[in-house]
Motif scaffolding. Structure first.
Motif, mmCIF file in Angstrom:
data_model
loop_
_atom_site.group_PDB
_atom_site.id
_atom_site.type_symbol
_atom_site.label_atom_id
_atom_site.label_comp_id
_atom_site.label_asym_id
_atom_site.label_seq_id
_atom_site.Cartn_x
_atom_site.Cartn_y
_atom_site.Cartn_z
ATOM 1 N N ASP A 144 0.863 -1.175 0.000
ATOM 2 C CA ASP A 144 0.000 0.000 0.000
ATOM 3 C C ASP A 144 0.909 1.238 0.000
ATOM 4 N N PRO A 145 0.502 2.293 -0.706
ATOM 5 C CA PRO A 145 1.412 3.462 -0.763
ATOM 6 C C PRO A 145 1.439 4.298 0.516
ATOM 7 N N THR A 146 0.560 4.024 1.483
ATOM 8 C CA THR A 146 0.519 4.894 2.670
ATOM 9 C C THR A 146 1.524 4.447 3.741
ATOM 10 N N PHE A 147 1.512 5.161 4.859
ATOM 11 C CA PHE A 147 2.656 5.237 5.779
ATOM 12 C C PHE A 147 3.231 3.923 6.311
ATOM 13 N N VAL A 148 2.451 3.156 7.084
ATOM 14 C CA VAL A 148 3.073 2.036 7.806
ATOM 15 C C VAL A 148 3.606 0.983 6.844
ATOM 16 N N SER A 149 2.821 0.712 5.808
ATOM 17 C CA SER A 149 3.252 -0.254 4.818
ATOM 18 C C SER A 149 4.604 0.172 4.221
ATOM 19 N N GLN A 150 4.737 1.464 3.991
ATOM 20 C CA GLN A 150 5.996 1.971 3.414
ATOM 21 C C GLN A 150 7.139 1.962 4.431
ATOM 22 N N VAL A 151 6.823 2.248 5.715
ATOM 23 C CA VAL A 151 7.877 2.167 6.755
ATOM 24 C C VAL A 151 8.419 0.742 6.801
ATOM 25 N N LEU A 152 7.502 -0.235 6.778
ATOM 26 C CA LEU A 152 7.929 -1.634 6.868
ATOM 27 C C LEU A 152 8.695 -2.051 5.609
ATOM 28 N N LYS A 153 8.245 -1.520 4.473
ATOM 29 C CA LYS A 153 8.916 -1.850 3.210
ATOM 30 C C LYS A 153 10.347 -1.266 3.188
ATOM 31 N N ILE A 154 10.446 0.016 3.570
ATOM 32 C CA ILE A 154 11.780 0.654 3.585
ATOM 33 C C ILE A 154 12.673 -0.085 4.589
ATOM 34 N N SER A 155 12.103 -0.360 5.790
ATOM 35 C CA SER A 155 12.901 -1.018 6.835
ATOM 36 C C SER A 155 13.399 -2.372 6.352
ATOM 37 N N SER A 156 12.520 -3.134 5.674
ATOM 38 C CA SER A 156 12.933 -4.489 5.294
ATOM 39 C C SER A 156 14.015 -4.449 4.215
ATOM 40 N N ALA A 157 14.062 -3.356 3.432
ATOM 41 C CA ALA A 157 15.104 -3.259 2.407
ATOM 42 C C ALA A 157 16.501 -3.109 3.049
ATOM 43 N N PHE A 158 16.556 -2.711 4.325
ATOM 44 C CA PHE A 158 17.841 -2.521 5.003
ATOM 45 C C PHE A 158 18.151 -3.671 5.973
ATOM 46 N N THR A 159 17.230 -4.628 6.080
ATOM 47 C CA THR A 159 17.363 -5.723 7.053
ATOM 48 C C THR A 159 17.722 -7.009 6.316
ATOM 49 N N PRO A 160 18.543 -7.873 6.916
ATOM 50 C CA PRO A 160 18.837 -9.152 6.248
ATOM 51 C C PRO A 160 17.554 -9.952 6.035
ATOM 52 N N PRO A 161 17.511 -10.824 5.017
ATOM 53 C CA PRO A 161 16.283 -11.569 4.757
ATOM 54 C C PRO A 161 15.876 -12.403 5.974
ATOM 55 N N PRO A 162 14.562 -12.567 6.195
ATOM 56 C CA PRO A 162 14.106 -13.347 7.358
ATOM 57 C C PRO A 162 14.439 -14.818 7.184
ATOM 58 N N PRO A 163 14.392 -15.598 8.284
ATOM 59 C CA PRO A 163 14.692 -17.027 8.167
ATOM 60 C C PRO A 163 13.710 -17.731 7.239
ATOM 61 N N GLU A 164 14.157 -18.844 6.648
ATOM 62 C CA GLU A 164 13.295 -19.570 5.728
ATOM 63 C C GLU A 164 12.016 -20.018 6.433
ATOM 64 N N GLY A 165 10.903 -19.907 5.738
ATOM 65 C CA GLY A 165 9.636 -20.340 6.332
ATOM 66 C C GLY A 165 8.915 -19.216 7.059
ATOM 67 N N PHE A 166 9.576 -18.051 7.209
ATOM 68 C CA PHE A 166 8.950 -16.911 7.886
ATOM 69 C C PHE A 166 7.798 -16.392 7.033
ATOM 70 N N ILE A 167 6.640 -16.225 7.662
ATOM 71 C CA ILE A 167 5.485 -15.701 6.926
ATOM 72 C C ILE A 167 5.316 -14.234 7.309
ATOM 73 N N SER A 168 5.361 -13.354 6.330
ATOM 74 C CA SER A 168 5.288 -11.923 6.624
ATOM 75 C C SER A 168 3.951 -11.568 7.270
ATOM 76 N N PRO A 169 3.972 -10.742 8.337
ATOM 77 C CA PRO A 169 2.724 -10.270 8.951
ATOM 78 C C PRO A 169 1.822 -9.569 7.926
ATOM 79 N N MET A 170 2.460 -8.951 6.912
ATOM 80 C CA MET A 170 1.694 -8.182 5.928
ATOM 81 C C MET A 170 0.743 -9.059 5.111
#
Ligand SMILES: C[S@@+](CC[C@H](N)C(=O)[O-])C[C@H]1O[C@@H](n2cnc3c(N)ncnc32)[C@H](O)[C@@H]1O
Length: 270
Positions: A144-170
């Protein structure tokens, strides 16, 4: 240590929740709550929606995985003199100790979406709600183009990938997942309604840069992103992107914050 619990106990979500009180009240007041109704607020944090629900006369139990937020909720309830509101620790993936069919209404605003094992979460929410009762979820929407979705998207671009099998809360913001998860819990799709709604992050005196500073200092997912970005020398870039996002989306014209964020409001009638 449970990583889900560690993530939410890492910071101090009360600092962000302070910007969410007005919309929390609006959500609570939209639910047709009547006195003595038994309500669970799941992933209640320090009571953004639980306090207004209790003020409406409901008998409210706030459940949260983070011990610090449960304690903060208890303090707020006591300060407000609300005897019909209690907070306790619990995990939305396994609500052990809560009897079947205990609640008329189960509300979870950006709460249960963060628990692992979404099929277990749906099944537990259905189990503890009375037949004839309701489950109401507020979930952020991926991409979604609005705030929280974008905060999480930007944050995840700077974070190492989650462990295999992790299901995104989104994934809780996607209609087909919602229908599949409640379907497995025995709820037919015609009992599920989904609408887009808007939440506001608001402060009269703290501006968007202050708001982002609070995310970086106190919001677990952003704290993790910042730590990872510091290790790769990209912390400045992450900060810049977050501040730019908050400034672009801010609607306040007098130095404060008023940032809208679209969410998926799910109502399940049992
Ligand atoms: C974004 S905050 C929202 C808090 C609150 N509902 C509000 O609107 O202010 C997410 C909350 O979900 C809680 N949470 C995360 N995983 C959980 C789980 N497995 N079971 C219960 N609560 C959980 C967190 O501790 C946190 O308080």
């Amino acid at each position: 240590m449970n990583p889900n619990k560690a993530l939410w106990e890492k910071g101090d979500f009360t600092q962000i929740a302070a910007f969410m009180r007005q919309s929390g009240e609006v959500v609570a007041e939209s639910l047709g709550v009547t006195p003595q109704m038994k309500v669970m607020d799941l992933g209640s944090g320090d009571g953004t929606t639980a306090l207004p629900l209790a003020r409406l006369g409901a008998d409210v139990t706030g459940i949260d995985i983070a011990e610090n937020l449960v304690e903060a909720g208890k303090k707020r309830a006591e300060a407000a003199g609300l005897r019909n509101l209690k907070f306790q620790e619990g995990d939305a993936s396994n609500l052990q100790g809560i009897a079947d069919h205990s609640f008329d209404l189960l509300l979870t605003v950006f709460g249960a979406m963060f628990a692992p094992k979404p099929f277990d979460v749906a099944s537990e929410m259905v189990r503890v709600t009375k037949p004839g009762g309701r489950i109401v979820m507020g979930n952020w929407i991926p991409n979604d183009p609005t705030f929280v979705s974008q905060v999480l998207k930007i944050s995840s671009a700077f974070t190492p990938p989650p462990p295999e099998g992790f299901i995104s809360p989104m994934t809780w913001g996607v209609e087909s997942n919602i229908i599949e998860r409640f379907g497995k819990a025995g709820v037919p799709s015609e009992k599920i309604s989904m609408v887009h709604d808007t939440y506001y992050f608001a402060s009269p005196d703290k501006g968007p840069t202050d708001f982002i500073d609070l995310f970086e200092k106190y919001y677990g997912p952003t704290m993790n992103a910042l730590e990872a970005a510091q290790n790769t020398g990209k912390a400045g870039e992450l900060h810049k992107q977050l501040v730019e996002l908050a400034n672009v989306q801010n609607k306040s014209r007098n130095g404060g914050t008023l940032i809208p964020a679209t969410f998926m409001r799910v109502t399940v009638s049992l």
